[in-house]
Motif scaffolding. Structure first.
Motif, mmCIF file in Angstrom:
data_model
loop_
_atom_site.group_PDB
_atom_site.id
_atom_site.type_symbol
_atom_site.label_atom_id
_atom_site.label_comp_id
_atom_site.label_asym_id
_atom_site.label_seq_id
_atom_site.Cartn_x
_atom_site.Cartn_y
_atom_site.Cartn_z
ATOM 1 N N ASN A 243 -73.879 64.981 100.817
ATOM 2 C CA ASN A 243 -73.779 66.399 100.487
ATOM 3 C C ASN A 243 -74.463 67.207 101.580
ATOM 4 O O ASN A 243 -74.951 66.662 102.564
ATOM 5 C CB ASN A 243 -74.373 66.675 99.103
ATOM 6 N N SER A 244 -74.498 68.509 101.379
ATOM 7 C CA SER A 244 -74.992 69.342 102.479
ATOM 8 C C SER A 244 -76.485 69.118 102.743
ATOM 9 O O SER A 244 -76.923 69.148 103.889
ATOM 10 C CB SER A 244 -74.715 70.801 102.188
ATOM 11 N N ARG B 186 -84.420 72.480 94.005
ATOM 12 C CA ARG B 186 -84.001 71.121 93.663
ATOM 13 C C ARG B 186 -82.607 70.799 94.164
ATOM 14 O O ARG B 186 -82.318 69.670 94.563
ATOM 15 C CB ARG B 186 -84.059 70.930 92.143
ATOM 16 N N SER B 187 -81.706 71.791 94.127
ATOM 17 C CA SER B 187 -80.323 71.500 94.495
ATOM 18 C C SER B 187 -80.122 71.443 96.007
ATOM 19 O O SER B 187 -79.165 70.870 96.481
ATOM 20 C CB SER B 187 -79.381 72.535 93.889
ATOM 21 N N SER B 188 -81.043 72.051 96.753
ATOM 22 C CA SER B 188 -80.803 72.083 98.201
ATOM 23 C C SER B 188 -81.639 71.069 98.953
ATOM 24 O O SER B 188 -81.587 70.975 100.160
ATOM 25 C CB SER B 188 -81.078 73.484 98.739
ATOM 26 N N LEU C 92 -84.177 75.782 90.643
ATOM 27 C CA LEU C 92 -82.857 75.189 90.857
ATOM 28 C C LEU C 92 -82.409 75.282 92.304
ATOM 29 O O LEU C 92 -81.765 74.377 92.825
ATOM 30 C CB LEU C 92 -81.835 75.850 89.937
ATOM 31 N N MET C 93 -82.754 76.405 92.958
ATOM 32 C CA MET C 93 -82.387 76.536 94.371
ATOM 33 C C MET C 93 -83.062 75.438 95.168
ATOM 34 O O MET C 93 -82.451 74.825 96.043
ATOM 35 C CB MET C 93 -82.834 77.901 94.899
ATOM 36 N N GLU D 63 -77.432 58.868 89.984
ATOM 37 C CA GLU D 63 -77.590 60.251 89.536
ATOM 38 C C GLU D 63 -76.279 61.017 89.597
ATOM 39 O O GLU D 63 -76.239 62.211 89.304
ATOM 40 C CB GLU D 63 -78.651 60.957 90.395
ATOM 41 N N GLY D 64 -75.213 60.330 90.012
ATOM 42 C CA GLY D 64 -73.912 60.979 90.037
ATOM 43 C C GLY D 64 -73.777 62.040 91.107
ATOM 44 O O GLY D 64 -73.024 62.993 90.962
ATOM 45 N N ILE D 65 -74.544 61.894 92.173
ATOM 46 C CA ILE D 65 -74.491 62.880 93.244
ATOM 47 C C ILE D 65 -73.875 62.212 94.465
ATOM 48 O O ILE D 65 -74.163 61.061 94.761
ATOM 49 C CB ILE D 65 -75.913 63.366 93.584
ATOM 50 N N ALA D 66 -73.012 62.950 95.149
ATOM 51 C CA ALA D 66 -72.458 62.407 96.385
ATOM 52 C C ALA D 66 -73.563 62.321 97.427
ATOM 53 O O ALA D 66 -74.353 63.251 97.574
ATOM 54 C CB ALA D 66 -71.339 63.306 96.885
ATOM 55 N N LEU E 58 -86.771 79.948 87.077
ATOM 56 C CA LEU E 58 -85.629 79.038 86.941
ATOM 57 C C LEU E 58 -84.771 79.059 88.207
ATOM 58 O O LEU E 58 -84.364 78.014 88.722
ATOM 59 C CB LEU E 58 -84.784 79.470 85.737
ATOM 60 N N ILE E 59 -84.531 80.262 88.718
ATOM 61 C CA ILE E 59 -83.706 80.399 89.923
ATOM 62 C C ILE E 59 -84.339 79.660 91.099
ATOM 63 O O ILE E 59 -83.693 78.883 91.796
ATOM 64 C CB ILE E 59 -83.511 81.897 90.274
ATOM 65 N N MET F 194 -78.831 79.754 74.533
ATOM 66 C CA MET F 194 -79.997 80.091 75.353
ATOM 67 C C MET F 194 -79.910 81.546 75.807
ATOM 68 O O MET F 194 -79.031 81.909 76.573
ATOM 69 C CB MET F 194 -80.069 79.170 76.568
ATOM 70 N N ASP G 260 -86.861 83.813 84.381
ATOM 71 C CA ASP G 260 -85.583 83.719 85.079
ATOM 72 C C ASP G 260 -85.777 83.462 86.565
ATOM 73 O O ASP G 260 -85.112 82.608 87.148
ATOM 74 C CB ASP G 260 -84.785 85.018 84.888
#
Lengths: 96, 215
Positions: free
Chosen positions: B112-113, B19-21, B16-17, B106-109, B12-13, B1, B9
């Motif tokens: 988490n924060s 979705r992950s938070s 992800l920021m 989903e394999g996520i704790a 994407l940033i 990729m 870009d």
């Protein structure tokens, strides 16, 4: 061209760029979590993590939760600065 | 990729920021279920079902205006608080276990924060509201308890929506407005409780289920 000089080669790959984005906004993220967020296979992710670690952009913590090993990652100060610079490079390229 | 365009870009940033938070492990069906619990529990009290235990029927209106025999009023008040607490505990247990189940898949704790941030921002207003309601009960201002729970719950939802589903904000404002209307029309608190906690959660749970869980 202005902006290009700020871009970091380490973030050329979208996987590495994505990985940094996740770690910038979270403290200690697990391998499994990253893998799911980026929708990747094991081998693929591991090599990118190694590359970032070599640059000292991320640090790794290995621990055990009960009997299960848990590997988590965090961005370092160096990584954070490099990523911020990379983003300002991207912004300059867009705003031209 | 390989890198293509700076616009992609940045996209994407951002994605992800975000979705992950954000904490997104609430199950829509579980929320829907808690709505049903609230609906049943509140209707139970509002329509004075099952109060033959006291042999005297006392409506919610009589209760909050303290119009009736003191011992009967007391009994009904205790029943009301017990039912409300039961609903709350049952809802929290349901939400906890379904969230654990979903994050396990989903394999996520779970802890988490983003989860702890969501909890903190939700429970700060919620617990303040709970303490405030205890004072309302203490001063026998029963009519304001149900509206106050709506208002504080609404505030909690608005504050935690930043760390979870952004739609929680809409539900929060709905609860807030319902709470204010109910405060004005004292004595209608439970009815708005049925709308806010019951129907509001059922609709919201269904929406989350359709929009996120089915994917």
């Amino acid at each position: 061209m202005e902006g290009f000089d700020l871009l970091n080669k380490a973030f050329d790959s979208r996987v590495r760029l994505g990985l940094m984005s996740i770690l910038i906004v979270n403290q200690w993220v697990s391998y499994k979590e990253i893998k799911n967020l980026l929708d990747l296979t094991d081998g693929n992710l591991a090599s990118h993590i190694q590359a970032l670690e070599k640059n000292n952009f991320i640090e790794i913590k290995k621990q055990f939760i009960g009997k299960k090993p848990l590997t988590t990652y965090r961005v370092t100060k160096i990584g954070e600065n490099a990523f911020k610079q990379h983003i300002s490079g991207l912004e300059k390229l867009i705003n031209k | 990729m390989k890198n293509s365009k700076p616009e992609n870009d940045i996209g994407l940033i951002k994605d992800l920021m975000e979705r992950s938070s954000k904490f997104s492990n609430i199950s829509g069906i579980a929320v829907l279920f808690t709505g049903f619990l609230a609906l049943i529990g509140a209707s139970f009290i509002y329509f004075d079902i099952g109060f033959s235990v006291s042999e005297v029927h006392i409506s919610y209106n009589q209760l909050i205006s303290q119009n009736g025999k003191p011992d009967v009023l007391n009994l009904k008040l205790k029943l009301l608080i017990s039912i409300a607490s039961l609903i709350l505990i049952a809802s929290l247990i349901t939400l906890y276990f379904t969230a654990r189940n979903k994050s396990g898949k989903e394999g996520i704790a779970l802890f988490n924060s983003s989860f702890s941030r969501t909890l903190k921002s939700l429970f700060t207003p919620l617990l303040s509201g709970g303490v405030f309601c205890l004072f309302l009960l203490h001063h026998q201002m029963y009519g304001l308890v149900a509206p106050a729970t709506l208002i504080f719950y609404g505030l909690g939802l608005i504050s935690c929506s930043k760390f979870s589903y952004y739609e929680l904000e809409f539900l929060g404002y709905l609860e807030l407005v319902l709470g204010f209307i109910a405060s004005y029309f004292m004595g209608t608190g439970l009815l708005f409780w049925i709308i806010g906690f019951g129907i509001g959660h059922i609709l919201f749970g269904y929406y989350i289920h359709i929009k996120y869980d089915k994917k």
